[in-house]
Design a protein around this motif. Sequence first.
Motif, PDB file in Angstrom:
ATOM      1  N   ALA A 158       0.836  -1.199   0.000  1.00  0.00           N
ATOM      2  CA  ALA A 158       0.000   0.000   0.000  1.00  0.00           C
ATOM      3  C   ALA A 158       0.877   1.257   0.000  1.00  0.00           C
ATOM      4  O   ALA A 158       0.560   2.237  -0.686  1.00  0.00           O
ATOM      5  N   GLY A 159       1.970   1.211   0.738  1.00  0.00           N
ATOM      6  CA  GLY A 159       2.901   2.335   0.737  1.00  0.00           C
ATOM      7  C   GLY A 159       3.496   2.571  -0.639  1.00  0.00           C
ATOM      8  O   GLY A 159       3.586   3.718  -1.098  1.00  0.00           O
ATOM      9  N   GLU A 160       3.898   1.501  -1.316  1.00  0.00           N
ATOM     10  CA  GLU A 160       4.453   1.622  -2.668  1.00  0.00           C
ATOM     11  C   GLU A 160       3.432   2.202  -3.643  1.00  0.00           C
ATOM     12  O   GLU A 160       3.782   2.979  -4.525  1.00  0.00           O
TER      13      GLU A 160
ATOM     14  N   SER B 211      -4.817   3.720   0.086  1.00  0.00           N
ATOM     15  CA  SER B 211      -5.525   3.548   1.351  1.00  0.00           C
ATOM     16  C   SER B 211      -5.936   2.074   1.428  1.00  0.00           C
ATOM     17  O   SER B 211      -5.985   1.376   0.419  1.00  0.00           O
ATOM     18  N   VAL B 212      -6.218   1.609   2.650  1.00  0.00           N
ATOM     19  CA  VAL B 212      -6.565   0.197   2.857  1.00  0.00           C
ATOM     20  C   VAL B 212      -7.998   0.119   3.373  1.00  0.00           C
ATOM     21  O   VAL B 212      -8.387   0.856   4.279  1.00  0.00           O
ATOM     22  N   HIS B 213      -8.761  -0.796   2.793  1.00  0.00           N
ATOM     23  CA  HIS B 213     -10.182  -0.969   3.101  1.00  0.00           C
ATOM     24  C   HIS B 213     -10.423  -2.434   3.397  1.00  0.00           C
ATOM     25  O   HIS B 213      -9.823  -3.306   2.772  1.00  0.00           O
ATOM     26  N   MET B 214     -11.338  -2.706   4.353  1.00  0.00           N
ATOM     27  CA  MET B 214     -11.563  -4.096   4.738  1.00  0.00           C
ATOM     28  C   MET B 214     -12.837  -4.238   5.553  1.00  0.00           C
ATOM     29  O   MET B 214     -13.291  -3.272   6.175  1.00  0.00           O
ATOM     30  N   PRO B 215     -13.381  -5.459   5.571  1.00  0.00           N
ATOM     31  CA  PRO B 215     -14.392  -5.765   6.583  1.00  0.00           C
ATOM     32  C   PRO B 215     -13.647  -6.010   7.893  1.00  0.00           C
ATOM     33  O   PRO B 215     -12.422  -5.827   7.952  1.00  0.00           O
ATOM     34  N   ARG B 216     -14.312  -6.446   8.924  1.00  0.00           N
ATOM     35  CA  ARG B 216     -13.621  -6.789  10.185  1.00  0.00           C
ATOM     36  C   ARG B 216     -12.932  -8.140   9.984  1.00  0.00           C
ATOM     37  O   ARG B 216     -13.460  -9.191  10.340  1.00  0.00           O
ATOM     38  N   ILE B 217     -11.758  -8.057   9.412  1.00  0.00           N
ATOM     39  CA  ILE B 217     -11.028  -9.262   8.998  1.00  0.00           C
ATOM     40  C   ILE B 217     -10.796 -10.232  10.159  1.00  0.00           C
ATOM     41  O   ILE B 217     -10.511  -9.815  11.279  1.00  0.00           O
ATOM     42  N   GLY B 218     -10.923 -11.506   9.834  1.00  0.00           N
ATOM     43  CA  GLY B 218     -10.664 -12.554  10.817  1.00  0.00           C
ATOM     44  C   GLY B 218     -11.733 -12.742  11.870  1.00  0.00           C
ATOM     45  O   GLY B 218     -11.600 -13.591  12.741  1.00  0.00           O
ATOM     46  N   CYS B 219     -12.811 -11.964  11.795  1.00  0.00           N
ATOM     47  CA  CYS B 219     -13.815 -11.981  12.865  1.00  0.00           C
ATOM     48  C   CYS B 219     -15.142 -12.610  12.457  1.00  0.00           C
ATOM     49  O   CYS B 219     -16.058 -12.702  13.273  1.00  0.00           O
ATOM     50  N   GLY B 220     -15.247 -13.059  11.234  1.00  0.00           N
ATOM     51  CA  GLY B 220     -16.473 -13.726  10.794  1.00  0.00           C
ATOM     52  C   GLY B 220     -16.314 -15.227  10.945  1.00  0.00           C
ATOM     53  O   GLY B 220     -16.181 -15.747  12.053  1.00  0.00           O
ATOM     54  N   LEU B 221     -16.260 -15.901   9.823  1.00  0.00           N
ATOM     55  CA  LEU B 221     -16.142 -17.363   9.827  1.00  0.00           C
ATOM     56  C   LEU B 221     -14.841 -17.849  10.465  1.00  0.00           C
ATOM     57  O   LEU B 221     -14.783 -18.960  10.973  1.00  0.00           O
TER      58      LEU B 221
ATOM     59  N   LEU C 184      -0.515  -0.831  10.033  1.00  0.00           N
ATOM     60  CA  LEU C 184      -0.973   0.089   8.998  1.00  0.00           C
ATOM     61  C   LEU C 184      -1.068   1.538   9.475  1.00  0.00           C
ATOM     62  O   LEU C 184      -0.482   2.432   8.872  1.00  0.00           O
ATOM     63  N   ILE C 185      -1.796   1.750  10.552  1.00  0.00           N
ATOM     64  CA  ILE C 185      -2.008   3.115  11.048  1.00  0.00           C
ATOM     65  C   ILE C 185      -0.687   3.749  11.478  1.00  0.00           C
ATOM     66  O   ILE C 185      -0.411   4.902  11.166  1.00  0.00           O
ATOM     67  N   SER C 186       0.152   2.993  12.166  1.00  0.00           N
ATOM     68  CA  SER C 186       1.398   3.559  12.702  1.00  0.00           C
ATOM     69  C   SER C 186       2.369   4.013  11.609  1.00  0.00           C
ATOM     70  O   SER C 186       3.252   4.818  11.862  1.00  0.00           O
ATOM     71  N   VAL C 187       2.199   3.501  10.378  1.00  0.00           N
ATOM     72  CA  VAL C 187       3.059   3.932   9.272  1.00  0.00           C
ATOM     73  C   VAL C 187       2.349   4.944   8.376  1.00  0.00           C
ATOM     74  O   VAL C 187       2.805   5.252   7.279  1.00  0.00           O
ATOM     75  N   GLY C 188       1.213   5.462   8.866  1.00  0.00           N
ATOM     76  CA  GLY C 188       0.532   6.544   8.175  1.00  0.00           C
ATOM     77  C   GLY C 188      -0.440   6.146   7.081  1.00  0.00           C
ATOM     78  O   GLY C 188      -0.861   7.003   6.301  1.00  0.00           O
ATOM     79  N   LEU C 189      -0.792   4.875   7.010  1.00  0.00           N
ATOM     80  CA  LEU C 189      -1.737   4.458   5.979  1.00  0.00           C
ATOM     81  C   LEU C 189      -3.178   4.688   6.436  1.00  0.00           C
ATOM     82  O   LEU C 189      -3.540   4.299   7.550  1.00  0.00           O
TER      83      LEU C 189
END
Length: 158
Positions: A113-115, A119-129, A145-150
């Motif tokens: 994403a930095g390259e 921006s990064v978009h997602m559902p609540r990953i890992g929390c469904g099935l 992600l957030i700590s590197v400014g994304l």
Amino acid sequence: MSGITYVRGDATAPQGKGVKVIAHVCNDLGGWGKGFVLALSRRWPEPEAAYRRWHRERAGNDFGLGAVQFVQVGMYLWVANMVGQRGMRRGSKGVPVRYEAIDAALGAVAVRAGELGASVHMPRIGCGLAGGTWARVEPLIERRLISVGLPVTVYDHD
């Protein structure tokens, strides 16, 4: 306070301008057929086809827990297939989610994403099935992600 933006909506239709990466969690068995992946497949055939090929040819590539495959689905849009769950079923060994694999995969997403200047978009990953808890996943997103400014947007589907 989290630097994550939370919205109601569809993570397969990410909001905002510029390049975007949609990140989601896949299993390590090559299965694609329940949960968020169905929404992805309804919109684009490429992420599923690429994931299945990646799994089928795994003897010669990096497929496995913590790995990420980036699939371009539009001029400014990518899907990150992150292998973050062991198997697909809850059982005697607990839930399928593997937080350490999601953490490693998010690290790779941060680099890409930095390259791309994305921006990064997602559902609540890992929390469904996969059976994970947001209390365990959210800090991984913040650290990787957030700590590197994304910019990160998490979508809660209606």
